[in-house]
Design a protein around this motif. Structure first.
Motif, PDB file in Angstrom:
ATOM      1  N   TYR B 281      57.165  39.757  23.645  1.00 54.41           N
ATOM      2  CA  TYR B 281      55.947  40.140  24.343  1.00 54.41           C
ATOM      3  C   TYR B 281      55.397  38.964  25.138  1.00 54.41           C
ATOM      4  CZ  TYR B 281      54.544  44.844  22.825  1.00 54.41           C
ATOM      5  OH  TYR B 281      54.445  46.205  22.654  1.00 54.41           O
ATOM      6  N   THR B 283      51.977  38.488  27.457  1.00 46.63           N
ATOM      7  CA  THR B 283      50.759  39.194  27.851  1.00 46.63           C
ATOM      8  C   THR B 283      49.813  38.232  28.560  1.00 46.63           C
ATOM      9  OG1 THR B 283      51.003  40.348  25.732  1.00 46.63           O
ATOM     10  CG2 THR B 283      49.015  40.828  27.002  1.00 46.63           C
ATOM     11  N   LEU B 291      42.858  42.441  30.361  1.00 46.40           N
ATOM     12  CA  LEU B 291      44.314  42.350  30.335  1.00 46.40           C
ATOM     13  C   LEU B 291      44.842  42.613  31.740  1.00 46.40           C
ATOM     14  CD1 LEU B 291      44.914  44.394  27.065  1.00 46.40           C
ATOM     15  CD2 LEU B 291      45.367  41.944  27.351  1.00 46.40           C
ATOM     16  N   LEU B 294      51.608  42.790  31.262  1.00 49.81           N
ATOM     17  CA  LEU B 294      52.406  42.804  30.032  1.00 49.81           C
ATOM     18  C   LEU B 294      53.879  42.958  30.390  1.00 49.81           C
ATOM     19  CD1 LEU B 294      53.001  43.140  26.971  1.00 49.81           C
ATOM     20  CD2 LEU B 294      52.647  45.596  27.296  1.00 49.81           C
ATOM     21  N   THR B 321      51.735  49.129  25.075  1.00 57.18           N
ATOM     22  CA  THR B 321      50.502  48.445  25.505  1.00 57.18           C
ATOM     23  C   THR B 321      49.407  48.499  24.453  1.00 57.18           C
ATOM     24  OG1 THR B 321      49.582  50.463  26.458  1.00 57.18           O
ATOM     25  CG2 THR B 321      50.885  49.073  27.943  1.00 57.18           C
ATOM     26  N   ILE B 326      46.276  48.172  30.946  1.00 57.26           N
ATOM     27  CA  ILE B 326      46.965  47.015  31.521  1.00 57.26           C
ATOM     28  C   ILE B 326      47.562  47.485  32.855  1.00 57.26           C
ATOM     29  CG2 ILE B 326      48.628  45.151  31.160  1.00 57.26           C
ATOM     30  CD1 ILE B 326      48.593  45.721  28.178  1.00 57.26           C
ATOM     31  N   VAL B 329      52.577  46.399  34.304  1.00 55.13           N
ATOM     32  CA  VAL B 329      53.459  46.323  33.123  1.00 55.13           C
ATOM     33  C   VAL B 329      54.927  46.402  33.529  1.00 55.13           C
ATOM     34  CG1 VAL B 329      51.752  47.403  31.593  1.00 55.13           C
ATOM     35  CG2 VAL B 329      53.521  48.807  32.642  1.00 55.13           C
ATOM     36  N   SER B 358      51.679  44.135  19.805  1.00 55.32           N
ATOM     37  CA  SER B 358      50.569  44.279  20.768  1.00 55.32           C
ATOM     38  C   SER B 358      49.249  43.786  20.177  1.00 55.32           C
ATOM     39  CB  SER B 358      50.451  45.720  21.252  1.00 55.32           C
ATOM     40  OG  SER B 358      50.202  46.590  20.177  1.00 55.32           O
ATOM     41  N   GLN B 361      49.161  39.971  19.829  1.00 53.60           N
ATOM     42  CA  GLN B 361      48.886  39.385  21.144  1.00 53.60           C
ATOM     43  C   GLN B 361      47.380  39.429  21.442  1.00 53.60           C
ATOM     44  OE1 GLN B 361      51.800  37.767  21.787  1.00 53.60           O
ATOM     45  NE2 GLN B 361      52.000  38.509  23.890  1.00 53.60           N
TER      46      GLN B 361
END
Lengths: 160, 415, 285
Positions: B281, B283, B291, B294, B321, B326, B329, B358, B361
């Motif tokens: 991941y 992010t 955000l 991602l 997500t 977000i 992506v 997720s 993060q």
């Protein structure tokens, strides 16, 4: 083959058996009482719990031959005809039953616990059923069910 | 909302609290035979020989059945029919079914299964996703080790990361999980008076089971009846076929009622598992705590057979997500074959694994922003009108903000 | 091997006769270990001698200088016994943490000592209390210190014709404690456990026994710690100096094992908890 006599739910049963036969096989296969369940066969899950001479045992870890002369209570011995035991009533009321496979053992552990200590605290209840796994993870409701059963039994005793 | 907050008595509870509920192993018929399979003890290789002739001579043994004696299809599967009912020659995991033994009592079955000797030519298998994706890896799947590959893209990922004040990049791994429902698999098959073959089994999909049983017997579906008994837990592991076809084939051949009962060990070895996942991941978050990008690469170890692998990894990708907006992506999720136990359905079905990544993060970024993690989630949460990464516009039933507000109120957190 | 016969003697003498008569025989105590072996077709004897009907083996008796526990006493019996409660805090704590209620109801002290070897729950307690094991056969009777039984196991190990009949534990005004680390609370066998007993006067350690379980082939005493502790205040046992001895002991004992890095650290916490349980039992001996 050896001959054994066991008293199960108040009835005497005499059978010639292989000495390696486990108590659970005696109950399920010889006597045909199918309420006692096998979950793991090694004493971890408690689904096969029965009460032997007043104490709970895992019937998968006891030889039927060793149980010769013993008095056994299985789930079938708990209700009196259509009249349910207060523990069974409480489990229904609170929604303690999901898949049901652990329930016969769970109820018998509860019975043995409350027979010995009707005023068991929550910690003692959890300890008392610690040998019974519920993989649906319905423990909260089960513990609640035991507490309701305590009240039911105490009330019925006061009523006597 | 008539049911919420109201106590209902479940209709099957009386049987369950009195010990009268009937699970498959509680069923017995006059003259019933017992059947069980010998399973592979190696993860990958070719079966060279099995001492079938010797087994046939053992006391109590009625039939020894190999794949050639199956009247119809020799494999099954919820989507791809790739799981052997009985292996032809190649085993791809520990627990593949080799031969089916039918005896007239339990003890003889136990004894016969112990006497089976299998000679293998063992191959070097692959047991991690990384190894399975190497160029020279043995091919476990159907022409490729990639069962499924899904990409979800939205916005512009490079531009998205350019907007970021903080970026965090991490690898998360989740483990294989066993369902361990309390009632080990069992099935009883028998013929009805009218020639219909009945299978009593605890199953999540009686209609699929009927199709699979009819296929392997090469009969039409109206000649098969699946009777769902009380089910001692399932959690996804009773979606694939387990003892159904074996019991049915044994009855088909012997014309007698047959019971198949697993031990706990066989139960754990045989059925599906929750996909272990490796989740890379990356992010990014803007200075305002929004955000902005991602990038996720998700690898699910799908084991030796397909089962629901594609569905599970699709779900993982869709949920990658978390419940947050977000705009940019780049998500890719793959289901990868290995010689491990096959992975399939288990509670949550792919949506369970990705929150480990997720949500971790989210915590890490909240800390970088010096913002309360609940507030950080709140300002990024979906609401009515939000677009998900897949482009779905949410029009109703988006409760997360309200839920966070309530938590904040109780926990006295300023949002 | 196949089981040919099953016996259920009513007294010790009958059991001894059976045991000497049938060479390929095995004793059945609570069965919680043996039945698991049977399931895997392991350790199946030709003759099985079930001790569960022998009342002589099921009592806990107080003598002038000791308390004697019958080998067929169950963990449930121990847990609820006043004599044990008044004298051996460590055994009570051990009995409470052993298995589930169902297991405790059948598993016996004798069975645990003879079968449980590596991770036996009760053995560290018995060793740290200077307990003695009594073995009887049709023509012999021998007493072995529990510590020696395991330290010299190749020599002292129970013989084919012997029965462990009782465990004798000296009474003395010491404190005792026990702690077990298991994978989950109820059923797990010990991953590491510690039993200790100590004599204290005005906060000065006069004597100490520390026994570690599941960190070696058998439970064993930590002699270095025991001797260094004498004359020091109780708090010293919580200091790094004391804890490092434990860590090194575990390291030396299992340095080849994969669990070593975990256990050498875990043992310090296990020991501290065992010590706390002893100190907290206070005037309760």
């Amino acid at each position: 083959m050896i001959e054994v006599t066991l008293k199960i739910n108040g009835k005497m049963y005499t059978r010639k058996i292989n000495p390696m036969l486990r108590l659970i096989d005696f109950i399920r296969d010889e006597i045909k009482l199918k309420g006692t369940k096998e979950g793991c066969g090694e004493g971890e899950c408690g689904a096969c719990t029965v009460i032997m001479n007043g104490k709970t045992v895992n019937s998968c870890l006891v030889l039927a031959a060793s149980a010769n002369g013993a008095e056994i209570t299985t789930i079938e011995g708990l209700s009196n005809g259509d009249h349910l035991h207060p523990i069974q009533e409480a489990f229904i009321e609170v929604g303690a039953v999901q898949c049901g496979y652990c329930i016969p053992g769970m109820i018998l552990s509860t019975k043995a616990l409350l027979d010995e200590n009707l005023d068991a605290t929550e910690a003692q209840i959890k300890e008392g059923i610690s040998g019974n796994l519920c993989r649906c993870t319905g423990y909260t409701k089960i513990v609640e069910g035991v507490k309701i059963a305590q009240k039911k039994i105490i009330n019925s005793q006061e009523g006597d | 909302m008539q049911a919420v907050g109201v106590n209902y008595t479940r209709p099957d509870v009386y049987g369950k609290i009195s010990g009268k509920a009937v699970y498959p192993d509680d069923i017995e018929f006059e003259g019933m035979l017992y059947a069980g399979v010998k399973r592979s003890t190696i993860a990958y290789g070719k079966v060279l020989s099995i001492n079938i002739d010797e087994i046939k001579q053992l006391p109590g043994v009625e039939y020894v059945i190999d794949y050639t004696m199956i009247p119809g299809a020799i494999s099954h599967g919820v989507i791809f029919k790739d799981i052997p009912i009985l292996v032809k020659d190649i085993v791809k995991r520990i627990g593949d079914c080799l031969i089916l033994i039918v005896t007239n009592d339990k003890e003889s079955l136990k004894n016969a299964l112990k006497q089976v000797k299998v000679e293998y030519e063992e191959y070097e298998g692959v047991f991690t996703v990384d190894d399975a994706l190497k160029e020279d890896a043995p091919i476990i799947g159907d022409g490729s080790n990639i069962l499924y590959d899904i990409k979800i893209k939205a916005g512009n990922i490079d531009e998205g990361f350019k907007e970021a004040l903080h970026i965090t990049e991490n690898l998360y791994c989740s483990q294989m999980t066993e369902h361990a429902f309390l009632q080990p698999e069992a099935a009883v098959a028998c013929y009805d008076d009218d020639g219909t073959l009945k299978v009593y089994v605890a199953t999540q999909y009686p209609h699929y089971d009927r199709e699979e049983v009819a296929r392997c017997l090469n009969v039409s579906e109206d000649k098969v009846k699946i009777i769902n008994t009380t089910i001692g837990g399932a959690f996804g592991a009773r979606e694939d076929i387990n003892p159904q076809c074996h019991a049915a084939i044994a009855t088909y051949i012997s014309k007698k009622p047959v019971k198949v009962l697993y031990t706990r060990e066989e139960s754990i070895i045989s059925h599906s598992k929750r996909h272990p996942m490796k989740m890379h991941y990356k992010t990014g978050v803007t200075k305002d705590g929004k955000l902005c990008a991602l990038k996720a690469r998700i690898y699910g170890d799908t084991g030796a057979y397909a089962s629901w692998g594609m569905n599970v990894l699709r779900k993982a990708a869709v949920h990658a997500t978390g419940p947050y907006v977000i705009p940019n992506v780049d998500i890719q999720a793959l289901a990868v074959y290995t010689n491990n136990p096959y992975s399939g359905a288990m509670r949550g079905f792919g949506a369970t694994q990705v929150p480990l990544a997720s949500e971790s993060q989210m915590d890490i970024l909240a800390e970088k922003l010096n913002m309360h993690p609940l507030k950080f989630r709140y300002i990024n949460s979906f609401e009515v009108g939000s677009n998900t990464a897949t482009g779905q516009k949410l029009v109703s039933s988006v409760g997360i903000k309200k839920c966070i507000e309530k938590i904040a109120e109780i926990a006295e957190i300023k949002l | 091997m196949k089981l040919l016969s099953f016996f259920q003697p009513n007294n010790i003498d009958e059991a001894k006769v059976l045991l000497s008569k049938y060479e390929n025989s095995k004793l059945l105590a609570g069965g919680t270990d043996l039945l698991l072996d049977f399931k895997k077709d392991m350790n199946v004897p030709q003759y099985l001698i079930d001790l569960s009907k022998i009342l002589e083996l099921k009592s806990i008796v107080e003598n002038e200088s000791d308390i004697t526990i019958g080998s067929m006493v169950t963990f449930t019996q121990v847990k609820g016994n006043k004599l044990i409660k008044d004298n051996f805090n460590s055994i009570i704590l051990c009995a409470k943490s052993m298995g589930s209620p169902q297991i405790r109801n059948v598993a016996t002290i004798g069975g645990n000592i003879i079968n449980g070897a590596v991770a036996a729950d009760i053995v560290p307690c018995v060793i740290s209390l200077d307990g003695i094991l009594v073995f009887e056969s049709i023509d012999t009777l021998r007493e072995v210190r529990c510590e020696d039984y395991f330290r010299n196991n190749s020599i002292e190990k129970i013989k084919g014709n012997e029965i462990l009949t009782k465990i004798i534990i000296p009474k003395r005004p010491w404190l005792s404690g026990y702690y077990k680390l298991g994978k989950r609370n109820s059923l797990a066998i010990a991953r590491a456990n510690t039993a200790l007993s100590l004599s204290i006067e005005e906060n000065i350690i006069k004597d100490l026994r520390v026994c570690l379980g599941a960190v070696g082939k058998f439970p064993f005493r930590v002699n270095e710690l025991e001797s260094r502790a004498v004359g020091k205040i109780v708090e010293w046992l919580f200091d790094d100096e004391a804890l490092n001895i434990l860590e090194n002991t575990v390291y030396e004992s299992i340095k080849e094992r994969k669990t070593m890095p975990f256990k050498r650290n875990a043992i310090k916490g296990v020991f501290k908890n065992a010590l706390l349980s002893a100190v907290e039992s206070g005037g309760n001996k």
